[in-house]
Design a protein around this motif. Structure first.
Motif, short mmCIF file in Angstrom:
data_model
loop_
_atom_site.label_atom_id
_atom_site.label_comp_id
_atom_site.label_asym_id
_atom_site.label_seq_id
_atom_site.Cartn_x
_atom_site.Cartn_y
_atom_site.Cartn_z
N ASP A 182 -3.00 4.04 1.75
CA ASP A 182 -2.13 2.94 2.17
C ASP A 182 -2.76 1.56 2.01
N THR A 183 -3.93 1.48 1.38
CA THR A 183 -4.51 0.18 1.03
C THR A 183 -4.46 -0.07 -0.47
N ILE A 184 -3.98 0.90 -1.23
CA ILE A 184 -3.92 0.81 -2.69
C ILE A 184 -2.47 0.64 -3.11
N THR A 185 -2.21 -0.28 -4.03
CA THR A 185 -0.85 -0.50 -4.52
C THR A 185 -0.61 0.34 -5.77
N GLY A 202 0.82 -1.20 0.00
CA GLY A 202 0.00 0.00 0.00
C GLY A 202 0.85 1.25 0.00
#
Length: 375
Positions: free
Chosen positions: A254-257, A100
């Motif tokens: 911070d949950t997305i790459t 993330g």
């Protein structure tokens, strides 16, 4: 007017100069910032056709140095910083162990000193500066790399638009036309030393200029005197969205790459064997992702806002992250996360706006590509 807040809003060192230009102010990431001066559309058009300037001094500014600094810093990002030549920069992201995005940043490499230390600058988002600083220091603790937070001691001005070179050139002693996109240099400006980078957040040609406070105040006044249009956060947002540039906290978190966010080009797996979150990105490259960031063109002037639901086949399949009415295109545009099979160019979708659904089409990003921006 600025809404009431439980804690006082911070102000940049240019605040008193800016308020003489009659801006409308707004809270942003703990700062009191101008949202517009002469009007969003006029400021947007100034940057697209001439030149505008933004006070971005609220952003985090770090100076780093140390022996083999790039080797240590590259373990913290998916981009291979060893590819950087002196005077060049890399847009990249800080990742957590789940892949993330902690923040999106720009790393500028200045080169080696006579003692063999590598030196450079890092610019981070205002809202995440403290978190980024703590995270970086924790991961650099057992290395020879020193990270100094110079945010409060420097002004950062973004001068953007096709007229940026012609406007800035008389103030500096270097030929700015020789500076490539994402190139940077140190030069003299307005009586002080300046770090000048050919970067920006508008999709146009232009520069970001970091100077000490006294020099920055002089430069803002001088640029005002030669007719540069002061611009606020409103135009900054419409300009960056037309260029499909992501905004941290909306399009990134911070949950997305970076692969889900369509930032594959900054992920260097080959020759870059060790960095935080690498295993997750390797798996996503091999297996694909469950969602991806796509561009939407609305079928009308209905504006899709952050977190509005995206529908397909009678079900919610995703959510909008950013949306606006594009001043350049005269159309409503948006970014949204949807499953890959719903994210193909030309795919028809719907966006729910205040209880009703409106048609949208997946289109290629960016929505607008400036003919003035160097390739």
């Amino acid at each position: 007017m600025v809404s009431a807040s439980s804690s006082p809003l911070a102000r940049t060192p240019l605040f008193d100069l800016i308020t003489t230009q009659n801006p409308r102010l707004t809270p942003f990431a703990g700062w009191e910032m101008p949202v517009q001066f002469s009007g969003l559309k006029a400021e947007h058009e100034a940057v697209r056709t001439a030149v505008g300037m933004f006070d971005i001094s609220h952003m985090g500014k770090f100076y780093w140095h140390g022996r083999d600094a790039r080797q240590h810093l590259r373990k913290l990002v998916p981009s291979d910083l060893m590819r950087l030549e002196p005077g060049r920069a890399q847009y990249t992201v800080l990742l957590n162990r789940h892949g993330g995005i902690i923040d999106d940043i720009i790393v500028y490499y200045q080169g080696q000193t006579e003692t063999g230390e590598e030196t450079g600058v890092m610019i981070v988002n205002a809202a995440t500066r403290s978190r980024d600083k703590a995270w970086l220091l924790a991961h650099l603790e057992d290395t020879p790399v020193t990270l100094a937070d110079i945010s409060k001691d420097h002004i950062l001005i973004a001068l953007q638009g096709p007229g940026a070179i012609a406007t800035l050139q008389p103030f500096v002693d270097q030929d700015l036309s020789n500076l490539p996109l994402f190139g940077h240099c140190q030069t003299h400006i307005a009586g002080g030393i300046a770090f000048v980078a050919r970067t920006g957040y508008t999709g146009e040609d232009g520069f970001e200029i970091m100077v000490d406070i006294a020099t920055g105040r002089t430069l803002w006044a001088q640029l005002t005197a030669v007719g540069v249009t002061p611009c606020g956060l409103g135009a900054r947002d419409t300009l960056r969205l037309e260029a499909a540039l992501a905004l941290y906290g909306q399009d990134l978190n911070d949950t997305i790459t970076p692969i889900e966010a369509g930032l594959n080009w900054l992920v260097h797996l080959e020759g870059h064997p060790e960095f935080i979150g690498r295993d997750v990105l390797v798996a996503q490259k091999a297996e694909g992702v469950a969602r991806k960031l796509v561009g939407l063109r609305m079928g009308g002037r209905h504006i899709a806002r952050h977190d509005y639901p995206v529908w397909a086949d009678g079900a919610v399949v995703g959510h909008v992250t950013s949306g606006t009415l594009s001043p350049t295109l005269g159309e409503a545009i948006a970014l949204a996360y949807v499953p890959p099979h719903w994210g193909k160019i030309g795919q028809s979708l719907e966006v729910e706006i205040r209880g009703k659904t409106y048609p949208a089409t997946v289109v290629k990003k960016p929505f607008y590509r400036s003919p003035h921006r160097p390739r």
